[in-house]
Design an enzyme around this catalytic site. Structure first.
Site, PDB file in Angstrom:
ATOM      1  N   LYS A 173       0.875  -1.177   0.000  1.00 56.76           N
ATOM      2  CA  LYS A 173       0.000   0.000   0.000  1.00 56.76           C
ATOM      3  C   LYS A 173       0.910   1.225   0.000  1.00 56.76           C
ATOM      4  O   LYS A 173       1.457   1.604   1.028  1.00 56.76           O
ATOM      5  CB  LYS A 173      -0.883  -0.025   1.249  1.00 56.76           C
ATOM      6  CG  LYS A 173      -2.255   0.595   1.100  1.00 56.76           C
ATOM      7  CD  LYS A 173      -2.267   2.060   0.750  1.00 56.76           C
ATOM      8  CE  LYS A 173      -2.030   2.956   1.947  1.00 56.76           C
ATOM      9  NZ  LYS A 173      -1.920   4.391   1.560  1.00 56.76           N
ATOM     10  N   GLU A 248       8.912   1.919  11.260  1.00 65.39           N
ATOM     11  CA  GLU A 248       9.936   2.967  11.069  1.00 65.39           C
ATOM     12  C   GLU A 248       9.197   4.286  11.144  1.00 65.39           C
ATOM     13  O   GLU A 248       8.406   4.611  10.257  1.00 65.39           O
ATOM     14  CB  GLU A 248      10.608   2.816   9.699  1.00 65.39           C
ATOM     15  CG  GLU A 248      11.395   1.530   9.523  1.00 65.39           C
ATOM     16  CD  GLU A 248      12.690   1.504  10.319  1.00 65.39           C
ATOM     17  OE1 GLU A 248      13.055   2.511  10.948  1.00 65.39           O
ATOM     18  OE2 GLU A 248      13.344   0.441  10.318  1.00 65.39           O
ATOM     19  N   CYS A 282      12.929  11.575   7.700  1.00 71.68           N
ATOM     20  CA  CYS A 282      12.829  11.097   9.079  1.00 71.68           C
ATOM     21  C   CYS A 282      14.159  11.236   9.805  1.00 71.68           C
ATOM     22  O   CYS A 282      14.194  11.379  11.010  1.00 71.68           O
ATOM     23  CB  CYS A 282      12.382   9.639   9.080  1.00 71.68           C
ATOM     24  SG  CYS A 282      13.415   8.598   8.060  1.00 71.68           S
ATOM     25  N   GLU A 383       8.281  16.922  15.447  1.00 73.24           N
ATOM     26  CA  GLU A 383       8.863  16.709  14.113  1.00 73.24           C
ATOM     27  C   GLU A 383       8.186  17.673  13.134  1.00 73.24           C
ATOM     28  O   GLU A 383       6.996  17.549  12.863  1.00 73.24           O
ATOM     29  CB  GLU A 383       8.629  15.261  13.669  1.00 73.24           C
ATOM     30  CG  GLU A 383       9.288  14.943  12.348  1.00 73.24           C
ATOM     31  CD  GLU A 383       8.984  13.517  11.871  1.00 73.24           C
ATOM     32  OE1 GLU A 383       7.821  13.095  11.941  1.00 73.24           O
ATOM     33  OE2 GLU A 383       9.938  12.852  11.419  1.00 73.24           O
TER      34      GLU A 383
HETATM   35  P1  NAD Z   1       1.734   8.696   7.637  1.00 75.01           P
HETATM   36  O1  NAD Z   1       1.847   8.031   8.958  1.00 75.01           O
HETATM   37  O2  NAD Z   1       0.749   9.773   7.461  1.00 75.01           O
HETATM   38  O3  NAD Z   1       1.431   7.621   6.514  1.00 75.01           O
HETATM   39  C1  NAD Z   1       2.284   6.518   6.275  1.00 75.01           C
HETATM   40  C2  NAD Z   1       1.529   5.460   5.515  1.00 75.01           C
HETATM   41  O4  NAD Z   1       0.493   4.930   6.349  1.00 75.01           O
HETATM   42  C3  NAD Z   1       0.821   5.944   4.256  1.00 75.01           C
HETATM   43  O5  NAD Z   1       0.897   4.933   3.266  1.00 75.01           O
HETATM   44  C4  NAD Z   1      -0.611   6.122   4.716  1.00 75.01           C
HETATM   45  O6  NAD Z   1      -1.536   6.029   3.666  1.00 75.01           O
HETATM   46  C5  NAD Z   1      -0.743   4.953   5.681  1.00 75.01           C
HETATM   47  N1  NAD Z   1      -1.806   5.099   6.689  1.00 75.01           N
HETATM   48  C6  NAD Z   1      -2.381   6.232   7.150  1.00 75.01           C
HETATM   49  N2  NAD Z   1      -3.347   5.931   8.049  1.00 75.01           N
HETATM   50  C7  NAD Z   1      -3.363   4.593   8.181  1.00 75.01           C
HETATM   51  C8  NAD Z   1      -4.125   3.670   8.974  1.00 75.01           C
HETATM   52  N3  NAD Z   1      -5.069   4.101   9.819  1.00 75.01           N
HETATM   53  N4  NAD Z   1      -3.864   2.355   8.868  1.00 75.01           N
HETATM   54  C9  NAD Z   1      -2.899   1.911   8.029  1.00 75.01           C
HETATM   55  N5  NAD Z   1      -2.163   2.721   7.240  1.00 75.01           N
HETATM   56  C10 NAD Z   1      -2.381   4.053   7.320  1.00 75.01           C
HETATM   57  O7  NAD Z   1       3.212   9.199   7.292  1.00 75.01           O
HETATM   58  P2  NAD Z   1       3.629  10.092   6.033  1.00 75.01           P
HETATM   59  O8  NAD Z   1       3.003  11.439   6.209  1.00 75.01           O
HETATM   60  O9  NAD Z   1       3.385   9.351   4.771  1.00 75.01           O
HETATM   61  O10 NAD Z   1       5.212  10.161   6.212  1.00 75.01           O
HETATM   62  C11 NAD Z   1       5.836  11.061   7.068  1.00 75.01           C
HETATM   63  C12 NAD Z   1       6.230  10.389   8.362  1.00 75.01           C
HETATM   64  O11 NAD Z   1       6.939   9.190   8.088  1.00 75.01           O
HETATM   65  C13 NAD Z   1       7.165  11.219   9.195  1.00 75.01           C
HETATM   66  O12 NAD Z   1       6.792  11.122  10.536  1.00 75.01           O
HETATM   67  C14 NAD Z   1       8.513  10.551   8.984  1.00 75.01           C
HETATM   68  O13 NAD Z   1       9.449  10.739  10.014  1.00 75.01           O
HETATM   69  C15 NAD Z   1       8.129   9.123   8.853  1.00 75.01           C
HETATM   70  N6  NAD Z   1       9.156   8.385   8.162  1.00 75.01           N
HETATM   71  C16 NAD Z   1       9.940   7.510   8.863  1.00 75.01           C
HETATM   72  C17 NAD Z   1      10.951   6.813   8.230  1.00 75.01           C
HETATM   73  C18 NAD Z   1      11.829   5.857   8.981  1.00 75.01           C
HETATM   74  O14 NAD Z   1      12.459   5.043   8.325  1.00 75.01           O
HETATM   75  N7  NAD Z   1      11.878   5.882  10.297  1.00 75.01           N
HETATM   76  C19 NAD Z   1      11.174   7.005   6.873  1.00 75.01           C
HETATM   77  C20 NAD Z   1      10.369   7.904   6.178  1.00 75.01           C
HETATM   78  C21 NAD Z   1       9.356   8.576   6.831  1.00 75.01           C
END
Ligand code: NAD
Ligand code: MN
Length: 479
Positions: A173, A248, A282, A383
């Site tokens: 997804k 992550e 991140c 963040e």
């Molecule tokens: P997000 O949490 O909004 O979304 C991440 C993913 O989860 C997307 O595919 C989204 O559609 C899905 N999602 C959203 N709600 C969900 C639910 N209820 N159930 C299942 N899936 C759901 O994050 P984002 O805005 O896409 O990315 C930014 C965040 O990601 C930042 O906090 C960043 O630090 C983190 N990030 C972490 C890493 C790492 O490796 N630690 C890497 C990249 C990004």
């Protein structure tokens, strides 16, 4: 150009059963440019059923054949480097040069795990009883992979390559904003000979498609990259049927600059370890901790370098800072500029929407530096996920460590000093999953990556991640 993209289930491109689409906005221009099938629980179920049906046949593909398929996929990614990079650049708003690096990283990742397939296995163990104890390393089964929007193809590859290498089948997804390179990857995987159904891709929202994937009883593992808030929710949902989870999540990493550091290197790296991907990283070392004796001079040089940054259209070869992912996200980041000023931090530069008609219609933000930040301010704790540096002075090594650890997060970080004893001492004291000394970069696909505290659970990359995509079965044979 208006692209229309459907789901990928069992090797076929198919609309969502609801017939619904959502449109994608090009973040750099504000114009609609693609329609994406809006998958939901029904489509997730179709995809999971397909992945479950091919679970046994895929597991039986011998290790050499599986290795060849992943190598072929890496080759195909490189053959399509330019078109994948362009798609990624436009979709995320990131500079084309960076997008090329990330597509190459995805190819490197498939090569690395292709090579691992026939080199990792079980053990024989000298137990006390008469006989032989041995372990099998087995696939987990259907894995649900959920990706974020900031490094779509790279992070998708980090999950997909080891999951396939260990013989699992997949429902992916992608983030709702950035599904395009994932879908191309799915087509290239088929072209590489990976059988239909092994990799299924359901585009759609997190709340509908994502959540249905996490809830599906035939899914045995979820690997999630995204925000801490959603990660926590995913972990709770996964608890119902004891799904394996790898998380992550977010970060607010510290960059510790001691007075004896090589400042000629440290200043530009301090800038790029926040501004890479316009700060939507991140690992961004967004808390810049500077020893007080060099604090003013350091910030003066940093501010000068911020003046030379080239913001521009993502596809322009000379662009260093592209657009943020969306106007909404840009506005959220800009809100932190207000918050920081109200909290009493000093805005040294940036933080505004840049002039120029081409920039105005996109989701750009002029990179900002806040000085005189205190460790408990919201801008030092939350963040921001944008091009904003928060500078905090410190007097002693102990104080620097205490400030670095004063965070719910613990993902990344850097230490700058010429004193090797101090570098090691501080490296041991900082609560984080990943750290770099005298550089701003610490992600290498051959080494483990992940966070402590609220930055995540488990590790990706390296050989270590293979444990997170396999189960160990222990077998005893009596003599
Ligand atoms: P997000 O949490 O909004 O979304 C991440 C993913 O989860 C997307 O595919 C989204 O559609 C899905 N999602 C959203 N709600 C969900 C639910 N209820 N159930 C299942 N899936 C759901 O994050 P984002 O805005 O896409 O990315 C930014 C965040 O990601 C930042 O906090 C960043 O630090 C983190 N990030 C972490 C890493 C790492 O490796 N630690 C890497 C990249 C990004
Ligand atoms: Mn989000």
């Amino acid at each position: 150009m208006v692209l229309t993209e459907e789901l990928l289930i069992n090797g076929d491109r198919t609309p969502a059963q609801s017939g619904e689409f959502t449109s994608l906005i090009d973040p750099a221009t504000g114009e609609g440019w693609a329609k994406i099938a809006a998958g939901d629980a029904v489509d997730i179920d179709r995809a999971v059923q397909a992945a479950d049906r091919i679970r046994q046949p895929w597991r039986q593909v011998n290790s050499r054949d599986r290795t060849r398929m992943l190598y072929r996929l890496a080759e195909l990614i490189r053959e399509h480097l330019e078109s994948l990079a362009e798609l990624e650049s436009r979709n995320v708003g990131k500079p084309i040069r960076d997008a090329r690096d990330e597509v190459n990283l995805a190819a490197d990742c498939f090569e690395y795990y292709a090579g691992a397939i026939n080199k990792v296995g079980g053990q024989t163990i000298p137990v006390a009883a008469a006989g032989t104890s041995l372990t099998f390393r087995e696939p987990i089964g259907v894995c649900g992979l959920i990706a974020p929007w900031n490094f779509p193809i790279a992070i998708t590859a980090w999950k997909l390559a080891p999951a396939l290498a260990m013989g699992n089948t997949i429902v992916l997804k992608p983030a709702s904003q950035t599904p395009l390179t994932a879908l191309k990857l799915g087509e290239l995987a088929l072209a590489a000979g990976i059988p239909p159904g092994v990799l299924n891709i359901v585009t759609g929202s997190g709340s509908r498609a994502g959540e249905a994937l996490v809830r599906h009883p035939l899914v045995r593992k979820i690997s999630f990259t995204g925000s801490t808030e959603i990660g926590s929710h995913v972990m709770k949902l996964a608890a119902d049927d004891i799904k394996r989870v790898t998380l992550e999540l977010g970060g607010k990493s510290a960059n510790l600059i001691f007075a004896d550091a090589d400042l000629e290197k440290a200043v530009p790296k301090a800038m790029w370890s926040v501004l890479g991907n316009a700060g939507q990283d991140c690992c961004a070392r967004s808390r810049l901790l500077i020893e007080r004796s060099i604090y003013d001079a350091f910030l003066e040089q940093l501010t000068q370098q911020f003046q030379t940054l080239k913001l521009g259209h993502p596809l322009d070869e000379s662009t260093e800072i592209g657009s943020l992912i969306s106007q909404n996200h840009r506005d959220r980041v800009a809100e932190y500029i207000q918050i920081g000023q109200v909290e009493g931090a000093k805005l040294l530069c940036g933080g505004y929407i840049p002039e120029g008609e081409h920039l105005r219609s996109g989701a750009y933000l002029q990179p900002a530096i806040f000085a005189d930040v205190t460790p408990t301010m919201r801008i030092a704790q939350e963040e921001i996920f944008g091009p904003v540096v928060c500078a905090i002075p410190f007097d002693t090594e102990a104080e620097a460590i205490a400030i670095a650890n004063q965070s719910f997060y613990g993902l990344s970080g850097s230490i700058w000093t010429r004193d090797i004893s101090r570098a090691l001492r501080v490296a041991k004291a900082i609560e984080t999953g990943v750290l770099s000394i005298n550089t701003g970069h610490s992600v290498h696909l051959e080494a483990p990556f992940g966070g402590v505290k609220r930055s995540g659970l488990g590790r990706e990359l390296g050989l270590n991640v293979l444990d997170h995509y396999s189960e160990i079965k222990s077998v005893f044979i009596a003599e």
